[in-house]
Design a protein around this motif. Structure first.
Motif, PDB file in Angstrom:
ATOM      1  N   ARG A  53      30.636  22.981  79.790  1.00  0.00           N
ATOM      2  CA  ARG A  53      31.923  23.888  79.778  1.00  0.00           C
ATOM      3  C   ARG A  53      31.953  25.053  80.907  1.00  0.00           C
ATOM      4  O   ARG A  53      33.025  25.316  81.211  1.00  0.00           O
ATOM      5  N   PHE A  54      30.665  25.448  81.214  1.00  0.00           N
ATOM      6  CA  PHE A  54      30.722  26.621  81.927  1.00  0.00           C
ATOM      7  C   PHE A  54      30.428  25.872  83.513  1.00  0.00           C
ATOM      8  O   PHE A  54      30.552  26.754  84.575  1.00  0.00           O
ATOM      9  N   ARG A  55      30.549  24.663  83.942  1.00  0.00           N
ATOM     10  CA  ARG A  55      30.501  24.062  85.036  1.00  0.00           C
ATOM     11  C   ARG A  55      29.272  24.802  86.094  1.00  0.00           C
ATOM     12  O   ARG A  55      29.689  25.037  87.369  1.00  0.00           O
ATOM     13  N   PRO A  56      28.050  25.059  85.425  1.00  0.00           N
ATOM     14  CA  PRO A  56      27.276  25.537  86.227  1.00  0.00           C
ATOM     15  C   PRO A  56      26.688  24.635  87.282  1.00  0.00           C
ATOM     16  O   PRO A  56      26.597  23.290  87.186  1.00  0.00           O
ATOM     17  N   ASN A  57      26.152  25.199  88.310  1.00  0.00           N
ATOM     18  CA  ASN A  57      25.149  24.408  89.437  1.00  0.00           C
ATOM     19  C   ASN A  57      23.643  24.297  88.800  1.00  0.00           C
ATOM     20  O   ASN A  57      23.080  23.168  89.017  1.00  0.00           O
ATOM     21  N   ILE A  58      22.921  25.420  88.162  1.00  0.00           N
ATOM     22  CA  ILE A  58      21.888  25.295  87.766  1.00  0.00           C
ATOM     23  C   ILE A  58      21.579  25.952  86.614  1.00  0.00           C
ATOM     24  O   ILE A  58      22.387  26.916  85.903  1.00  0.00           O
ATOM     25  N   VAL A  59      20.859  25.296  85.541  1.00  0.00           N
ATOM     26  CA  VAL A  59      20.676  26.002  84.192  1.00  0.00           C
ATOM     27  C   VAL A  59      19.363  26.055  84.188  1.00  0.00           C
ATOM     28  O   VAL A  59      18.392  25.379  84.408  1.00  0.00           O
ATOM     29  N   VAL A  60      18.881  27.448  83.705  1.00  0.00           N
ATOM     30  CA  VAL A  60      17.382  27.975  83.742  1.00  0.00           C
ATOM     31  C   VAL A  60      17.337  28.297  82.305  1.00  0.00           C
ATOM     32  O   VAL A  60      17.905  28.942  81.477  1.00  0.00           O
ATOM     33  N   GLU A  98      33.145  36.130  85.252  1.00  0.00           N
ATOM     34  CA  GLU A  98      33.926  36.424  83.880  1.00  0.00           C
ATOM     35  C   GLU A  98      34.348  34.965  83.206  1.00  0.00           C
ATOM     36  O   GLU A  98      34.548  33.949  83.659  1.00  0.00           O
ATOM     37  N   ARG A  99      34.266  35.262  81.886  1.00  0.00           N
ATOM     38  CA  ARG A  99      34.380  33.920  80.936  1.00  0.00           C
ATOM     39  C   ARG A  99      35.946  33.568  81.302  1.00  0.00           C
ATOM     40  O   ARG A  99      36.842  34.510  81.219  1.00  0.00           O
ATOM     41  N   CYS A 100      36.618  32.334  81.681  1.00  0.00           N
ATOM     42  CA  CYS A 100      37.845  32.192  81.907  1.00  0.00           C
ATOM     43  C   CYS A 100      38.249  30.741  80.846  1.00  0.00           C
ATOM     44  O   CYS A 100      37.332  30.488  80.020  1.00  0.00           O
ATOM     45  N   SER A 101      39.542  30.714  80.764  1.00  0.00           N
ATOM     46  CA  SER A 101      39.929  29.694  79.854  1.00  0.00           C
ATOM     47  C   SER A 101      39.527  28.438  80.158  1.00  0.00           C
ATOM     48  O   SER A 101      39.482  27.481  79.227  1.00  0.00           O
ATOM     49  N   MET A 102      38.575  28.122  81.407  1.00  0.00           N
ATOM     50  CA  MET A 102      38.172  26.788  81.487  1.00  0.00           C
ATOM     51  C   MET A 102      37.182  26.277  80.571  1.00  0.00           C
ATOM     52  O   MET A 102      36.854  25.363  79.899  1.00  0.00           O
ATOM     53  N   ILE A 103      36.376  27.358  80.067  1.00  0.00           N
ATOM     54  CA  ILE A 103      35.413  27.172  79.246  1.00  0.00           C
ATOM     55  C   ILE A 103      35.697  27.036  77.843  1.00  0.00           C
ATOM     56  O   ILE A 103      35.020  26.513  76.559  1.00  0.00           O
ATOM     57  N   THR A 104      37.012  27.150  77.251  1.00  0.00           N
ATOM     58  CA  THR A 104      37.731  26.848  75.998  1.00  0.00           C
ATOM     59  C   THR A 104      37.912  25.377  75.944  1.00  0.00           C
ATOM     60  O   THR A 104      38.194  24.738  74.768  1.00  0.00           O
ATOM     61  N   ILE A 105      37.826  24.580  77.008  1.00  0.00           N
ATOM     62  CA  ILE A 105      37.929  23.124  76.901  1.00  0.00           C
ATOM     63  C   ILE A 105      36.831  22.374  76.888  1.00  0.00           C
ATOM     64  O   ILE A 105      35.783  22.458  77.654  1.00  0.00           O
ATOM     65  N   ASP A 106      36.659  21.474  75.839  1.00  0.00           N
ATOM     66  CA  ASP A 106      35.440  20.812  75.664  1.00  0.00           C
ATOM     67  C   ASP A 106      35.670  19.587  76.474  1.00  0.00           C
ATOM     68  O   ASP A 106      36.762  18.837  76.819  1.00  0.00           O
ATOM     69  N   LYS A 163      36.960  34.388  73.529  1.00  0.00           N
ATOM     70  CA  LYS A 163      37.369  35.686  72.345  1.00  0.00           C
ATOM     71  C   LYS A 163      36.135  36.094  71.909  1.00  0.00           C
ATOM     72  O   LYS A 163      35.946  37.627  71.836  1.00  0.00           O
ATOM     73  N   ASP A 164      35.338  35.479  71.494  1.00  0.00           N
ATOM     74  CA  ASP A 164      33.990  35.998  70.601  1.00  0.00           C
ATOM     75  C   ASP A 164      32.878  36.590  71.677  1.00  0.00           C
ATOM     76  O   ASP A 164      32.605  36.078  72.872  1.00  0.00           O
ATOM     77  N   ARG A 165      32.641  37.927  71.035  1.00  0.00           N
ATOM     78  CA  ARG A 165      31.773  38.446  71.936  1.00  0.00           C
ATOM     79  C   ARG A 165      30.834  39.267  71.131  1.00  0.00           C
ATOM     80  O   ARG A 165      31.165  39.540  70.022  1.00  0.00           O
ATOM     81  N   PRO A 166      29.381  39.386  71.582  1.00  0.00           N
ATOM     82  CA  PRO A 166      28.595  40.138  70.360  1.00  0.00           C
ATOM     83  C   PRO A 166      28.966  41.465  70.096  1.00  0.00           C
ATOM     84  O   PRO A 166      29.505  42.162  71.076  1.00  0.00           O
TER      85      PRO A 166
END
Length: 233
Positions: A154-161, A193-201, A213-216
């Protein structure tokens, strides 16, 4: 001096075409523009200018159903981008050519054009920094908030750690620090910043607005990926 984190890289991914699905890698070369082969090409709307001209999955979610890969990791000549190949939603294979453009145009309202980046560009087709990193802990916290697994794509990262639990309170504490990943040293320059891209599965193309929308409670900044640049560049 690079900060010691003792984390583990669990995913390496590059996206040769902006907003299309990418390819997971076992290893990658870090160059001044990020992972070699990342964001080489994009679809654009020539009636617009600057970053507004890029057509992404925000406007055309179906782009995520096309999977792009670098056709040959052998370095091309100076001033030349490596070739890309694209697999369509139905399994048909395309090159970066008019046949692909014709197929993608079926899903888009604006008239699209193919755009291959200038090989000497500092950022190619990325938004503001050449590398995006996501911590697995961030994905886990977000999944608890949303009540649904937050897959890293969802986040389109290059690296996950995977960092050691308790190393930091939230990802913002990493900004300004350096990480050594393999033989490379990267400097974390900002959060994303989180953007609308991450709302798409990216698998089903379904939208879920809770991912943005959801935040701690009481924390407006902790669940974000962070952006990096190769140190010294």
């Amino acid at each position: 001096m690079a900060a010691e984190a003792n984390g583990v890289v669990t995913q390496l991914t590059r996206y040769p075409v902006k907003s299309m699905a990418g390819e997971c890698l076992e290893e990658a070369e870090l160059v001044s523009t990020g992972l070699y082969g990342d964001r080489l090409c994009a679809l654009i709307d020539e009636t617009k200018e600057s970053w507004e001209r890029y057509v992404t999955a925000r406007q055309v979610p179906e782009l995520l159903a096309f999977r792009a890969a670098v056709a040959d990791d052998g370095r091309p000549g100076r001033g030349t981008l490596p070739a890309v190949r694209i697999e369509g939603p139905d399994g048909r294979l395309y090159e970066w050519d008019e046949a692909l453009l014709h197929e993608v145009q079926r899903y888009a309202k604006p008239k699209l054009s193919l755009y291959a980046c200038d090989p000497d560009s500092e950022l190619l087709a990325v938004d503001s920094a050449p590398i995006l990193i996501v911590a697995e802990q961030m994905l886990e916290r977000l999944a608890l908030l949303v009540g649904k697994e937050a897959g890293f794509l969802r986040f389109r990262p290059n690296i996950v750690v995977r960092f050691p639990d308790g190393l930091f309170g939230n990802e913002q504490e990493l900004v300004g620090k350096q990480l050594r990943i393999g033989d490379a040293v990267v400097r974390i320059v900002d959060s994303c910043e989180r953007c609308s891209m991450i709302t798409i599965d990216p698998e089903t193309l379904e939208r879920n607005p809770r991912f943005i929308k959801d935040r701690p409670p009481g924390d407006e900044s902790s669940i974000r990926p962070v952006r990096q640049r190769p140190a010294g560049r």
